[in-house]
Design an enzyme around this catalytic site. Structure first.
Site, short mmCIF file in Angstrom:
data_model
loop_
_atom_site.label_atom_id
_atom_site.label_comp_id
_atom_site.label_asym_id
_atom_site.label_seq_id
_atom_site.Cartn_x
_atom_site.Cartn_y
_atom_site.Cartn_z
CG ASP A 12 -1.77 5.39 -1.93
OD1 ASP A 12 -1.94 6.56 -1.51
OD2 ASP A 12 -2.59 4.47 -1.72
CG HIS A 46 -5.79 9.57 -1.30
ND1 HIS A 46 -5.07 8.56 -0.71
CD2 HIS A 46 -5.23 10.72 -0.88
CE1 HIS A 46 -4.13 9.08 0.06
NE2 HIS A 46 -4.21 10.39 -0.03
CB CYS A 47 -5.43 4.58 -3.94
SG CYS A 47 -6.30 4.37 -2.37
CB ILE A 48 -4.10 4.92 -8.79
CG1 ILE A 48 -5.02 3.74 -8.44
CG2 ILE A 48 -3.15 4.53 -9.92
CD1 ILE A 48 -4.28 2.54 -7.88
#
Length: 468
Positions: free
Chosen positions: A286, A281-283
């Protein structure tokens, strides 16, 4: 004004159904996924009375019967949480007696490229409907700078209670890293930013019970930016090495060896390694929040992020092109070839498939009429665009039978040297079969080749100088 913690709040509410309603709650966690459940576990382990609110009844039922749905939280962990008084609910009445409420709901990308805050605003409205004086509310969901002050605070204050006077509000970015056993929630410093000094003090005191180190930010915007900075830094540097992988292949440079050598410098360098794309989900998600905020508020592009997105998004297509080239060298077209994909999760040794580059790789292979199968020790069933992909059970036998094996994720369960010696052709997108672990001074094999049974088998890696 210092916000003081009060005693149990409100009157008895209607029965909740899923679990026995506690008379006092130290913490209510909204969203029991990869972020919320480890937080609830840590709080329960230090003696806090914890409840969890989740909209998925299957998650709630499983947790209340001692079963976990998150890689980093075992069934035994959940049973210990239950023994400590933890209960999961779909009924928001569980929030009524909570002294601290932490929101850990998803913030996916919307159609406009910015964060979809629907789950956040829904959760905040739910909290506001049962808000009591003395409560602390913390948002942990990743978002753009200004969300806590501009979105969350006004919704909470619709209750008639004022942030910094009646209730405390803070932002604390989650730093959960699935599969990381070295750095868990307790040992990873927790960044906290409050809307007011008193809000910050309240949040710091709360998290101080759960983690070894609490880092206080100047405010909520700085805490929100810190999370985006962490992941944008990684996003940009991953894009750099991915582009270097493409360039190194053309220049006949062994990029893995260059990274190994550069990594010996004791200062000024941190190693990043090529990949078939970015996942989780992050890289991949975000940095979009930050570029969205820059576009919408300042009217221009965040060029570093836009370029990194472009490079990382095209890596699955590059993988398929390189795979096609390798098959061509063996006199086979990609059309009709049997291709085995190894590892379809976004990182090693976890079952999490969020934003995994394996999905677009498989989609592109199928569009080119390849016959695609997969194996992953952590995934039993996998589908692409609603169509199931056949799973093989015997990896070595399948590698011998398929025309091309592509290593997309280097799970520790895979014996990469053996795969290199067994597969008809192995395309290693992670460098595990030709990376630092196998680079010893006395190796006798040329980069890009393995040798077995009296013949060379092609073994291709990103930037591995295989064009020599």
């Amino acid at each position: 004004m210092q916000v003081e913690q009060t005693g149990p709040l409100g009157e008895e509410s209607e029965p909740l159904g899923e679990a026995e309603r506690p008379d006092h709650v130290d913490l209510a966690v909204i969203g029991l996924g990869y972020v919320g459940l480890p937080l609830a576990r840590e709080a329960a382990s230090v003696g806090l009375r914890v409840v969890g609110l989740d909209r998925d009844p299957r998650v709630v039922e499983a947790l209340n019967t001692g079963r976990s749905h998150v890689d980093d939280v075992s069934d035994e962990d959940v049973r210990r949480m239950r023994a400590a008084g933890f209960g999961a609910f779909t009924d928001e009445a569980c929030l009524a007696r909570a002294q601290n409420v932490v929101i850990c709901v998803p913030t996916p990308l919307g159609k406009d490229g910015g964060p979809d805050l629907a789950a956040v605003t829904s959760a905040v409205r739910t909290v506001a409907g049962r808000l009591r004086p003395g409560q602390l509310v913390v948002l942990e969901s990743t978002t753009y700078p200004g969300t806590t002050e501009e979105v969350v605070r006004p919704l909470l204050e619709e209750s008639g209670l004022h942030v910094g006077v009646d209730v405390a509000l803070a932002f604390s970015p989650e730093r959960i890293d699935p599969g990381n056993t070295a750095h868990g929630l307790r040992t990873t410093p927790k960044v906290v930013g409050g809307c007011t000094p008193s809000c910050a003090a309240r949040a710091v005191a709360f998290y101080g019970k759960l983690v070894d180190t609490v880092v206080q930010a100047k405010g909520t915007r700085e805490a929100e930016m810190a999370k985006l900075l962490e992941n944008t830094y990684r996003h940009v540097n991953i894009a750099l090495v991915n582009e270097l992988a493409v360039i190194s292949h053309e220049l006949h440079v062994d990029l893995w060896d260059a990274i190994r050598c550069a990594g010996t410098k004791p200062f000024g360098f941190q190693a990043f390694r090529p990949s078939p794309g970015v996942g989780g989900h992050c890289i991949p998600i975000d940095p979009n929040y930050l570029s969205y905020k820059v576009r919408s508020s300042l009217g221009y592009e965040f060029r570093f992020v836009e370029l990194a997105q472009e490079i990382n998004r095209r890596m699955p297509e590059y993988v398929v092109r390189r795979a096609q080239d390798l098959l061509n060298t063996a006199g086979r077209p990609l059309h009709g070839s049997r291709v085995l994909l190894l590892g379809v999760t976004y990182k090693p040794d976890v079952a999490d498939q969020r934003e995994s580059p394996a999905l677009p790789v498989a989609r592109l292979l199928r569009e080119r009429q390849a016959d695609v199968s997969f194996h992953d020790p952590h995934v039993r069933v996998w589908s692409v665009d609603g169509a199931s992909v056949p799973r093989v059970d015997d990896v070595m036998a399948a590698a011998r039978e398929h025309d091309l094996t592509i290593l997309l994720q280097d799970h520790s369960a895979y014996d990469l040297p053996a795969l290199g010696d067994t597969a008809r052709m192995l395309f290693d997108t992670r460098g595990g079969s030709s990376g630092p672990a196998s680079r010893c001074c006395d190796r006798r094999l040329m980069p890009g080749l393995s040798f077995t049974g009296g013949r060379h088998r092609p073994r291709l890696s990103f930037g591995d100088g295989d064009g020599r």
